[in-house]
Write an enzyme that holds these catalytic residues in place. Structure first.
Site, short mmCIF file in Angstrom:
data_model
loop_
_atom_site.label_atom_id
_atom_site.label_comp_id
_atom_site.label_asym_id
_atom_site.label_seq_id
_atom_site.Cartn_x
_atom_site.Cartn_y
_atom_site.Cartn_z
N VAL A 11 -59.74 91.57 15.57
CA VAL A 11 -60.09 92.65 16.25
C VAL A 11 -60.21 93.80 15.14
O VAL A 11 -60.95 94.83 14.90
CB VAL A 11 -59.12 93.19 17.15
CG1 VAL A 11 -59.03 94.64 17.55
CG2 VAL A 11 -59.00 92.31 18.31
N VAL A 115 -54.39 96.51 26.78
CA VAL A 115 -54.46 96.11 28.28
C VAL A 115 -55.75 96.24 28.63
O VAL A 115 -56.42 97.28 28.83
CB VAL A 115 -53.62 96.77 29.24
CG1 VAL A 115 -53.59 96.20 30.70
CG2 VAL A 115 -52.20 96.82 28.76
N GLY A 117 -58.38 94.62 27.14
CA GLY A 117 -59.44 94.78 25.86
C GLY A 117 -60.23 95.92 25.57
O GLY A 117 -59.87 97.06 25.09
N GLY A 170 -62.70 83.26 20.16
CA GLY A 170 -61.84 84.32 19.67
C GLY A 170 -61.22 85.03 20.92
O GLY A 170 -60.58 86.16 20.56
N LYS A 188 -49.08 92.95 29.63
CA LYS A 188 -49.84 93.87 29.97
C LYS A 188 -49.50 94.50 31.37
O LYS A 188 -49.78 95.43 31.65
CB LYS A 188 -51.36 93.12 30.31
CG LYS A 188 -52.04 92.82 28.74
CD LYS A 188 -53.30 92.00 28.76
CE LYS A 188 -53.81 91.60 27.55
NZ LYS A 188 -54.80 90.61 27.69
N1 HSE Z 1 -55.73 86.51 24.62
C1 HSE Z 1 -56.23 87.69 25.02
C2 HSE Z 1 -57.05 87.55 26.31
C3 HSE Z 1 -56.74 88.82 24.28
O1 HSE Z 1 -57.51 86.37 26.52
O2 HSE Z 1 -57.25 88.37 27.21
C4 HSE Z 1 -56.85 90.14 24.78
O3 HSE Z 1 -55.71 90.65 24.84
#
Ligand code: HSE
Length: 379
Positions: A11, A115, A117, A170, A188
């Site tokens: 990120v 929360v 992304g 990722g 979240k």
């Molecule tokens: N590991 C998290 C997901 C990353 O897969 O949503 C984003 O918060």
């Protein structure tokens, strides 16, 4: 705006790329643990370089984890710097401390990328609270688990292989335990409850069940019921009594959540004025998450000087009145379970309506007899 970035992983690299193309902000420092020659003189190893530089007005934290992120972010606020973070663990765990400190220091504290992304979920949740009470929220808040479940349904993929693919892309956390055991979603869910209800929850009080032990037979059972398995987070405010929990759920095939594929997320809230509003988008990944971090910086540039809510009320979620049937696959013998079974379902069974509190309490004990126990709400 002069920014210092704490951490430069997936990120952080995205934040760097986006900020470097803008003329209203400059990335002055990047705090890194290991040498990164490509960062040139911007790379620093000592947080004090950032804290002592009066030119730096905003710190963007993307290092993850609780420590030293908490110490660094607190010190940045005490030095009068605004803070933007994508670190859901940090915000869920230290919500009260960080919101109080931000208020005391008169600095902005934003965590939109934490929360959903790239989805502007928290910002819209905040906006909804200006006009109405949030009755409930619900959603797919984790890209990794949705990627796994979708691949298991659509391609019959093996759990381990598809998890490895999510890591390669990722999406997954450094330790994917947080994804598959639901802890990432629990955090979240807590942050969403902070903003929606002003509720301050402890992580251990929010029941969570994950998909670590899901098998092809469970996916097949969901399909036999005309449903799709999804990992969901729930929050509800019923006359001031707030509930919150996270569990795999068998969702009817026609529901919005059932149609969400790959690493996409969908999160909805409901108020009496607006009805149900849903927000769909990239829930993980470099640029979507970095996009929301930089959006938070732009909000600060536009004058935002606060967290999403001022309300901090210590609460324990009460999940005793929330009931629905469950699919349960349990290899042992259990009197309570036997008394609840309505009908067998593949290698598991469907049980009658039971409260979320009772189901999660039973599962916590039953896991001792069958560590591979899997259950999902049928909603
Ligand atoms: N590991 C998290 C997901 C990353 O897969 O949503 C984003 O918060």
């Amino acid at each position: 705006m002069k920014i210092a970035l704490l951490g430069c992983g997936v990120v952080g690299g995205g934040v760097l790329d986006i900020v470097d193309k803008r003329c209203d902000m400059e990335l002055k420092y990047v705090l890194v643990r290991r040498d990164k020659p490509e960062l040139g003189s911007r790379a620093v190893a000592d947080i004090n370089t950032i804290l002592n530089d009066k030119e730096v007005d905003t710190v963007v934290e993307v290092m993850g984890g609780l420590s030293p992120a908490f110490e660094y972010v607190s010190a940045a606020m005490k030095a009068g710097k605004n803070v933007v973070t994508a670190n859901k663990h940090l915000v869920a765990h230290y919500y009260k401390e960080l919101v109080s400190l931000a208020k005391e220091m008169g600095v902005a504290f934003r965590c939109t990328p934490a929360v959903g992304g790239g989805i502007p979920w928290l910002k819209n949740l905040e906006r909804a609270t200006r006009l109405d009470k949030i009755d409930s929220f619900c959603g797919i808040m984790n890209g990794t688990t949705n990627f796994i479940l979708d691949n298991m349904h659509v391609n019959g993929s093996d759990f381990g292989e598809v998890l490895a693919e999510a890591q390669r892309l990722g999406y997954a956390e450094a330790d994917p335990t947080a994804d598959i055991d639901g802890l990432d979603i629990q955090r979240k869910c807590i942050i969403s409850a902070n903003v929606a209800f002003g509720a301050c929850f402890k992580e251990e009080d929010v029941p969570v069940a994950g998909i670590r032990h899901i098998k092809a037979c469970d996916i097949f059972a969901a399909e036999e019921l005309g449903r799709v398995c999804r990992m969901l987070a729930f929050g509800k405010n019923v006359d001031g009594k707030v509930l919150a929990y996270v569990e795999p759920s068998f969702v009817a095939a026609g529901e919005l959540e059932a149609a969400v594929s790959k690493a996409m997320n969908i999160i909805s809230f409901e108020t009496s004025l607006s009805g149900k509003e849903s927000f769909y988008g990239q829930g993980a990944g470099r640029y979507p998450t970095a996009y929301n971090a930089v959006q938070d910086c732009v909000d600060i540039l536009c004058g935002v000087k606060s967290f999403y809510t001022d309300k901090i009320e210590d609460m324990k979620p009460d999940n005793s009145a929330e009931k629905h049937p469950y699919y349960v696959r349990f290899a042992g013998k259990d009197e309570w379970l036997d008394s609840m079974i309505i009908e067998p379902c593949g290698e598991g069974a469907i049980i009658a309506d039971v409260s979320v509190a009772e189901m999660h309490a039973w599962a916590a004990k039953a896991k001792e007899a069958d560590p591979e126990l899997f259950f999902a709400g049928i909603i």
